[in-house]
Design a protein around this motif. Structure first.
Motif, PDB file in Angstrom:
ATOM      1  N   ALA A  53      -6.822  29.180   4.036  1.00 32.55           N
ATOM      2  CA  ALA A  53      -5.719  29.448   4.950  1.00 32.55           C
ATOM      3  C   ALA A  53      -4.541  28.532   4.596  1.00 32.55           C
ATOM      4  O   ALA A  53      -4.730  27.363   4.266  1.00 32.55           O
ATOM      5  N   GLY A  54      -3.342  29.100   4.647  1.00 32.98           N
ATOM      6  CA  GLY A  54      -2.158  28.282   4.392  1.00 32.98           C
ATOM      7  C   GLY A  54      -1.836  28.055   2.935  1.00 32.98           C
ATOM      8  O   GLY A  54      -0.934  27.270   2.611  1.00 32.98           O
ATOM      9  N   PHE A  55      -2.551  28.734   2.020  1.00 33.75           N
ATOM     10  CA  PHE A  55      -2.278  28.588   0.591  1.00 33.75           C
ATOM     11  C   PHE A  55      -1.395  29.720   0.106  1.00 33.75           C
ATOM     12  O   PHE A  55      -1.717  30.892   0.302  1.00 33.75           O
ATOM     13  N   PRO A  56      -0.292  29.425  -0.576  1.00 34.33           N
ATOM     14  CA  PRO A  56       0.313  28.085  -0.699  1.00 34.33           C
ATOM     15  C   PRO A  56       1.059  27.650   0.556  1.00 34.33           C
ATOM     16  O   PRO A  56       1.263  26.462   0.787  1.00 34.33           O
ATOM     17  N   THR A  57       1.488  28.614   1.379  1.00 30.95           N
ATOM     18  CA  THR A  57       2.047  28.355   2.704  1.00 30.95           C
ATOM     19  C   THR A  57       1.403  29.342   3.668  1.00 30.95           C
ATOM     20  O   THR A  57       0.756  30.302   3.246  1.00 30.95           O
TER      21      THR A  57
ATOM     22  N   SER B 141       0.006  32.964   2.618  1.00 25.68           N
ATOM     23  CA  SER B 141      -1.436  33.238   2.686  1.00 25.68           C
ATOM     24  C   SER B 141      -1.709  34.522   3.447  1.00 25.68           C
ATOM     25  O   SER B 141      -2.622  35.271   3.097  1.00 25.68           O
ATOM     26  N   VAL B 142      -0.914  34.803   4.483  1.00 23.35           N
ATOM     27  CA  VAL B 142      -1.095  36.064   5.207  1.00 23.35           C
ATOM     28  C   VAL B 142      -0.869  37.242   4.265  1.00 23.35           C
ATOM     29  O   VAL B 142      -1.638  38.215   4.266  1.00 23.35           O
ATOM     30  N   GLU B 143       0.157  37.161   3.435  1.00 27.79           N
ATOM     31  CA  GLU B 143       0.438  38.247   2.498  1.00 27.79           C
ATOM     32  C   GLU B 143      -0.665  38.368   1.452  1.00 27.79           C
ATOM     33  O   GLU B 143      -1.052  39.477   1.065  1.00 27.79           O
ATOM     34  N   LEU B 144      -1.210  37.249   1.002  1.00 25.60           N
ATOM     35  CA  LEU B 144      -2.298  37.291   0.030  1.00 25.60           C
ATOM     36  C   LEU B 144      -3.547  37.924   0.637  1.00 25.60           C
ATOM     37  O   LEU B 144      -4.229  38.728  -0.015  1.00 25.60           O
ATOM     38  N   PHE B 145      -3.871  37.564   1.879  1.00 25.47           N
ATOM     39  CA  PHE B 145      -5.034  38.165   2.528  1.00 25.47           C
ATOM     40  C   PHE B 145      -4.845  39.669   2.706  1.00 25.47           C
ATOM     41  O   PHE B 145      -5.776  40.451   2.502  1.00 25.47           O
ATOM     42  N   ARG B 146      -3.661  40.076   3.089  1.00 26.33           N
ATOM     43  CA  ARG B 146      -3.406  41.509   3.240  1.00 26.33           C
ATOM     44  C   ARG B 146      -3.557  42.239   1.910  1.00 26.33           C
ATOM     45  O   ARG B 146      -4.117  43.344   1.856  1.00 26.33           O
ATOM     46  N   ALA B 147      -3.080  41.627   0.843  1.00 27.42           N
ATOM     47  CA  ALA B 147      -3.218  42.231  -0.488  1.00 27.42           C
ATOM     48  C   ALA B 147      -4.674  42.309  -0.901  1.00 27.42           C
ATOM     49  O   ALA B 147      -5.122  43.286  -1.525  1.00 27.42           O
TER      50      ALA B 147
ATOM     51  N   ALA C  30     -11.718  32.813  -8.370  1.00 24.44           N
ATOM     52  CA  ALA C  30     -11.012  33.780  -9.209  1.00 24.44           C
ATOM     53  C   ALA C  30      -9.839  34.406  -8.459  1.00 24.44           C
ATOM     54  O   ALA C  30      -8.806  34.728  -9.063  1.00 24.44           O
ATOM     55  N   PHE C  31      -9.953  34.592  -7.137  1.00 30.91           N
ATOM     56  CA  PHE C  31      -8.819  35.087  -6.346  1.00 30.91           C
ATOM     57  C   PHE C  31      -7.690  34.051  -6.325  1.00 30.91           C
ATOM     58  O   PHE C  31      -6.507  34.400  -6.395  1.00 30.91           O
ATOM     59  N   ILE C  32      -8.048  32.788  -6.216  1.00 29.78           N
ATOM     60  CA  ILE C  32      -7.026  31.734  -6.216  1.00 29.78           C
ATOM     61  C   ILE C  32      -6.291  31.716  -7.550  1.00 29.78           C
ATOM     62  O   ILE C  32      -5.058  31.616  -7.596  1.00 29.78           O
ATOM     63  N   ASP C  33      -7.047  31.824  -8.637  1.00 28.85           N
ATOM     64  CA  ASP C  33      -6.415  31.855  -9.965  1.00 28.85           C
ATOM     65  C   ASP C  33      -5.446  33.022 -10.080  1.00 28.85           C
ATOM     66  O   ASP C  33      -4.316  32.872 -10.559  1.00 28.85           O
ATOM     67  N   ARG C  34      -5.863  34.215  -9.623  1.00 26.40           N
ATOM     68  CA  ARG C  34      -4.999  35.384  -9.734  1.00 26.40           C
ATOM     69  C   ARG C  34      -3.768  35.240  -8.836  1.00 26.40           C
ATOM     70  O   ARG C  34      -2.665  35.640  -9.220  1.00 26.40           O
ATOM     71  N   ALA C  35      -3.938  34.650  -7.664  1.00 28.76           N
ATOM     72  CA  ALA C  35      -2.797  34.429  -6.776  1.00 28.76           C
ATOM     73  C   ALA C  35      -1.782  33.490  -7.420  1.00 28.76           C
ATOM     74  O   ALA C  35      -0.566  33.711  -7.331  1.00 28.76           O
ATOM     75  N   GLY C  36      -2.287  32.437  -8.074  1.00 27.73           N
ATOM     76  CA  GLY C  36      -1.380  31.506  -8.727  1.00 27.73           C
ATOM     77  C   GLY C  36      -0.644  32.116  -9.901  1.00 27.73           C
ATOM     78  O   GLY C  36       0.512  31.774 -10.172  1.00 27.73           O
ATOM     79  N   GLN C  37      -1.295  33.045 -10.597  1.00 27.80           N
ATOM     80  CA  GLN C  37      -0.676  33.666 -11.770  1.00 27.80           C
ATOM     81  C   GLN C  37       0.283  34.789 -11.399  1.00 27.80           C
ATOM     82  O   GLN C  37       1.387  34.887 -11.936  1.00 27.80           O
ATOM     83  N   ASP C  38      -0.135  35.659 -10.473  1.00 26.13           N
ATOM     84  CA  ASP C  38       0.584  36.916 -10.243  1.00 26.13           C
ATOM     85  C   ASP C  38       0.912  37.203  -8.791  1.00 26.13           C
ATOM     86  O   ASP C  38       1.384  38.305  -8.475  1.00 26.13           O
ATOM     87  N   GLY C  39       0.662  36.275  -7.884  1.00 30.76           N
ATOM     88  CA  GLY C  39       1.011  36.473  -6.495  1.00 30.76           C
ATOM     89  C   GLY C  39       0.230  37.590  -5.833  1.00 30.76           C
ATOM     90  O   GLY C  39      -0.860  37.980  -6.273  1.00 30.76           O
ATOM     91  N   ALA C  40       0.802  38.137  -4.763  1.00 34.24           N
ATOM     92  CA  ALA C  40       0.113  39.153  -3.975  1.00 34.24           C
ATOM     93  C   ALA C  40      -0.187  40.406  -4.779  1.00 34.24           C
ATOM     94  O   ALA C  40      -1.244  41.028  -4.613  1.00 34.24           O
ATOM     95  N   ALA C  41       0.731  40.794  -5.661  1.00 34.45           N
ATOM     96  CA  ALA C  41       0.497  41.995  -6.467  1.00 34.45           C
ATOM     97  C   ALA C  41      -0.735  41.818  -7.349  1.00 34.45           C
ATOM     98  O   ALA C  41      -1.544  42.743  -7.507  1.00 34.45           O
TER      99      ALA C  41
END
Length: 269
Positions: free
Chosen positions: A24-28, A32-38, A237-248
């Motif tokens: 929760a709260g990663f990176p803000t 994080s809400v947008e990442l969870f929705r994605a 692996a989700f964290i890695d992908r979020a750091g590389q390519d964001g929500a998409a």
């Protein structure tokens, strides 16, 4: 929808449940809400996660590998507070996925177990995974969780004795988290060979679904685990992908994993 219903529906579709983790709260908090929705949405063709693990960032983790440690540290530096967790849980619940919280015991203890269970249930949370809390030391939490109808999700590991597996299965609900390797979390090049045996041993003691975590990082890994487990758990692996390519990137990766666990396409409305 309860966790029981989620796993039942996945079994009916002949797919394993896809369980995704992010702090929760990663990176803000808004990010994080947008990442969870994605993570839930997938790519528009294949849906993503059925269950979402929302991690509470912790400053002194004992089980987390470097990827989760770094993401949690970033969330804490950006001001995450436990009270913000419940808004994130609500946002995940609105997607239709099943939100559960993954946390070390200390944040729950400091918040107050009954108050934490009450606020989590009110936000739409379905359960809590407590990796450092064993059932024989969990009376206070078990009482609070039962009072507020939350599932109690405990871990079993390759080192667990048959007695320990039976005790853990008896105290748990929702599903059991099978840690497929000894050691800290993190994506690995292959799934541990002990995972299948651990699931077999666990099923001898319970009818609860069994999810396997620690090490899954590709659709191929997900497919391998889905052959013998009820749920496939993916975190680092989700964290890695979020750091590389964001929500998409997270949405695309969730769809890849979804196809790996046996999802075919978005269900008809």
């Amino acid at each position: 929808m309860s966790l029981h219903e989620v796993f039942r529906d996945c079994a009916t579709r002949r797919s394993a449940a896809l369980i995704g983790y992010l702090p929760a709260g990663f990176p803000t908090v808004p990010d994080s809400v947008e990442l969870f929705r994605a993570m839930v949405r997938g790519d528009g063709d294949t849906p993503g996660c059925d269950v979402v693990e929302i991690g509470i960032p912790y400053s002194d983790p004992v089980m987390d590998g470097p990827t989760i440690q770094a993401a949690s540290g970033e969330a804490l530096r950006n001001g995450f507070r436990v009270r913000q967790l419940f808004d994130i849980v609500s946002a995940v619940a609105e997607t239709g996925a099943a939100p559960v919280v993954m946390t070390y015991w200390n944040p729950v203890h400091r918040y107050g177990p009954d108050a934490f269970a009450r606020d989590l249930a009110a936000a739409g949370g379905l359960g809590v995974i407590t990796p450092d809390l064993v059932p024989d030391e969990a009376d206070e939490w078990l009482a609070a969780a039962r009072q507020h109808r939350l599932d109690r999700i405990f871990l079993v590991a390759p080192s667990s004795t048959e007695r320990r597996v039976a005790m853990t299965a008896g105290a748990g609900s929702g599903f059991l988290y099978a840690a497929s390797v000894m050691g800290v979390t993190g994506a690995r090049d292959s799934v541990s060979g002990s995972a299948r045996e651990l699931v077999r041993r666990t099923r001898a003691h319970t009818e609860l679904p069994v999810g396997v975590g620690l090490g899954v990082r590709t659709a191929g890994h997900a497919a391998e685990v889905a052959e013998f487990a009820d749920g496939v758990i993916v975190g680092s692996a989700f964290i890695d992908r979020a750091g590389q390519d964001g929500a998409a990137g997270v949405a695309e990766f969730a769809a890849e994993l979804g196809r790996g666990v046996g999802k075919s396409s978005t269900p008809a409305p």
